[in-house]
Design a protein around this motif. Structure first.
Motif, PDB file in Angstrom:
ATOM      1  N   ALA A   1       0.876  -1.173   0.000  1.00  0.00           N
ATOM      2  CA  ALA A   1       0.000   0.000   0.000  1.00  0.00           C
ATOM      3  C   ALA A   1       0.913   1.223   0.000  1.00  0.00           C
ATOM      4  N   THR A   2       0.631   2.171  -0.868  1.00  0.00           N
ATOM      5  CA  THR A   2       1.454   3.378  -0.926  1.00  0.00           C
ATOM      6  C   THR A   2       1.135   4.290   0.247  1.00  0.00           C
ATOM      7  N   SER A   3       2.074   5.160   0.568  1.00  0.00           N
ATOM      8  CA  SER A   3       1.838   6.116   1.645  1.00  0.00           C
ATOM      9  C   SER A   3       0.685   7.046   1.268  1.00  0.00           C
ATOM     10  N   ARG A   4       0.534   7.334  -0.030  1.00  0.00           N
ATOM     11  CA  ARG A   4      -0.574   8.183  -0.470  1.00  0.00           C
ATOM     12  C   ARG A   4      -1.916   7.514  -0.154  1.00  0.00           C
ATOM     13  N   ALA A   5      -2.009   6.221  -0.359  1.00  0.00           N
ATOM     14  CA  ALA A   5      -3.255   5.509  -0.046  1.00  0.00           C
ATOM     15  C   ALA A   5      -3.533   5.556   1.447  1.00  0.00           C
ATOM     16  N   LEU A   6      -2.502   5.387   2.236  1.00  0.00           N
ATOM     17  CA  LEU A   6      -2.686   5.397   3.685  1.00  0.00           C
ATOM     18  C   LEU A   6      -2.975   6.798   4.211  1.00  0.00           C
ATOM     19  N   LYS A   7      -2.300   7.812   3.672  1.00  0.00           N
ATOM     20  CA  LYS A   7      -2.495   9.195   4.128  1.00  0.00           C
ATOM     21  C   LYS A   7      -3.834   9.768   3.693  1.00  0.00           C
ATOM     22  N   ARG A   8      -4.274   9.405   2.518  1.00  0.00           N
ATOM     23  CA  ARG A   8      -5.490  10.000   1.969  1.00  0.00           C
ATOM     24  C   ARG A   8      -6.761   9.413   2.544  1.00  0.00           C
ATOM     25  N   GLY A   9      -6.632   8.413   3.354  1.00  0.00           N
ATOM     26  CA  GLY A   9      -7.817   7.852   3.971  1.00  0.00           C
ATOM     27  C   GLY A   9      -8.502   6.770   3.180  1.00  0.00           C
ATOM     28  N   SER A  10      -8.010   6.471   1.969  1.00  0.00           N
ATOM     29  CA  SER A  10      -8.657   5.415   1.199  1.00  0.00           C
ATOM     30  C   SER A  10      -8.499   4.069   1.902  1.00  0.00           C
ATOM     31  N   TRP A  11      -7.468   3.955   2.716  1.00  0.00           N
ATOM     32  CA  TRP A  11      -7.254   2.734   3.473  1.00  0.00           C
ATOM     33  C   TRP A  11      -8.445   2.456   4.386  1.00  0.00           C
ATOM     34  N   LYS A  12      -9.052   3.508   4.924  1.00  0.00           N
ATOM     35  CA  LYS A  12     -10.178   3.342   5.839  1.00  0.00           C
ATOM     36  C   LYS A  12     -11.359   2.664   5.156  1.00  0.00           C
ATOM     37  N   ASN A  13     -11.492   2.854   3.841  1.00  0.00           N
ATOM     38  CA  ASN A  13     -12.570   2.218   3.100  1.00  0.00           C
ATOM     39  C   ASN A  13     -12.324   0.720   2.909  1.00  0.00           C
ATOM     40  N   ILE A  14     -11.076   0.320   2.869  1.00  0.00           N
ATOM     41  CA  ILE A  14     -10.713  -1.065   2.605  1.00  0.00           C
ATOM     42  C   ILE A  14     -10.472  -1.839   3.901  1.00  0.00           C
ATOM     43  N   GLN A  15      -9.981  -1.170   4.930  1.00  0.00           N
ATOM     44  CA  GLN A  15      -9.559  -1.831   6.158  1.00  0.00           C
ATOM     45  C   GLN A  15     -10.640  -2.717   6.790  1.00  0.00           C
ATOM     46  N   PRO A  16     -11.892  -2.264   6.922  1.00  0.00           N
ATOM     47  CA  PRO A  16     -12.896  -3.151   7.535  1.00  0.00           C
ATOM     48  C   PRO A  16     -13.062  -4.464   6.767  1.00  0.00           C
ATOM     49  N   TRP A  17     -13.012  -4.372   5.454  1.00  0.00           N
ATOM     50  CA  TRP A  17     -13.123  -5.585   4.624  1.00  0.00           C
ATOM     51  C   TRP A  17     -11.916  -6.490   4.832  1.00  0.00           C
ATOM     52  N   LEU A  18     -10.721  -5.902   4.868  1.00  0.00           N
ATOM     53  CA  LEU A  18      -9.508  -6.693   5.053  1.00  0.00           C
ATOM     54  C   LEU A  18      -9.521  -7.453   6.371  1.00  0.00           C
ATOM     55  N   GLU A  19     -10.101  -6.869   7.378  1.00  0.00           N
ATOM     56  CA  GLU A  19     -10.134  -7.508   8.686  1.00  0.00           C
ATOM     57  C   GLU A  19     -11.049  -8.728   8.733  1.00  0.00           C
ATOM     58  N   THR A  20     -11.922  -8.882   7.757  1.00  0.00           N
ATOM     59  CA  THR A  20     -12.853  -9.997   7.766  1.00  0.00           C
ATOM     60  C   THR A  20     -12.479 -11.122   6.799  1.00  0.00           C
ATOM     61  N   ILE A  21     -11.550 -10.881   5.878  1.00  0.00           N
ATOM     62  CA  ILE A  21     -11.256 -11.893   4.860  1.00  0.00           C
ATOM     63  C   ILE A  21     -10.295 -12.952   5.386  1.00  0.00           C
ATOM     64  N   LYS A  22     -10.375 -14.095   4.744  1.00  0.00           N
ATOM     65  CA  LYS A  22      -9.512 -15.230   5.045  1.00  0.00           C
ATOM     66  C   LYS A  22      -8.946 -15.743   3.728  1.00  0.00           C
ATOM     67  N   PRO A  23      -7.814 -16.420   3.744  1.00  0.00           N
ATOM     68  CA  PRO A  23      -7.259 -16.975   2.488  1.00  0.00           C
ATOM     69  C   PRO A  23      -8.250 -17.837   1.709  1.00  0.00           C
ATOM     70  N   GLN A  24      -9.115 -18.562   2.426  1.00  0.00           N
ATOM     71  CA  GLN A  24     -10.092 -19.416   1.761  1.00  0.00           C
ATOM     72  C   GLN A  24     -11.080 -18.630   0.891  1.00  0.00           C
ATOM     73  N   ASP A  25     -11.254 -17.354   1.211  1.00  0.00           N
ATOM     74  CA  ASP A  25     -12.180 -16.520   0.446  1.00  0.00           C
ATOM     75  C   ASP A  25     -11.727 -16.344  -1.000  1.00  0.00           C
ATOM     76  N   PHE A  26     -10.463 -16.627  -1.297  1.00  0.00           N
ATOM     77  CA  PHE A  26      -9.923 -16.393  -2.634  1.00  0.00           C
ATOM     78  C   PHE A  26      -9.665 -17.678  -3.402  1.00  0.00           C
ATOM     79  N   GLN A  27     -10.112 -18.782  -2.882  1.00  0.00           N
ATOM     80  CA  GLN A  27      -9.866 -20.059  -3.559  1.00  0.00           C
ATOM     81  C   GLN A  27     -10.911 -20.356  -4.584  1.00  0.00           C
TER      82      GLN A  27
END
Length: 91
Positions: A65-91
């Protein structure tokens, strides 16, 4: 869809080298997949961030993740989703 992308990479002699999460000037999250072909050519393909994350997980390549993504707050839109995913979700 991800299986199709893997098959296309193989067919065109490409491998996913890494994936990046970035943000545009208007704070829109962006995904980027960097593909390397056997002849050394590098292809940069923009995509949805979730697709970049999914492909990185499936193919076990680095995800950044670029610092621009983290600084601009776009990370906040993705973070809740990332916290719920598991490797099996991509199989």
């Amino acid at each position: 869809m991800y299986r199709l992308i893997q098959d296309l990479l193989k067919k065109f002699d490409g491998t996913l080298r890494l994936a990046v999460i970035d943000a545009s000037e208007d704070h829109t999250p962006l995904g980027l997949m960097i593909i390397r072909r056997q002849n050394g050519e590098e292809i940069r393909q923009f995509c949805h961030p979730a697709d970049a994350i999914a492909m990185a997980e499936r193919l076990q390549v680095p995800l950044y993740a670029t610092s621009r993504a983290l600084k601009r707050g776009s990370w906040k839109n993705i973070q809740p989703w990332l916290e719920t995913i598991k490797p099996q979700d991509f199989q």
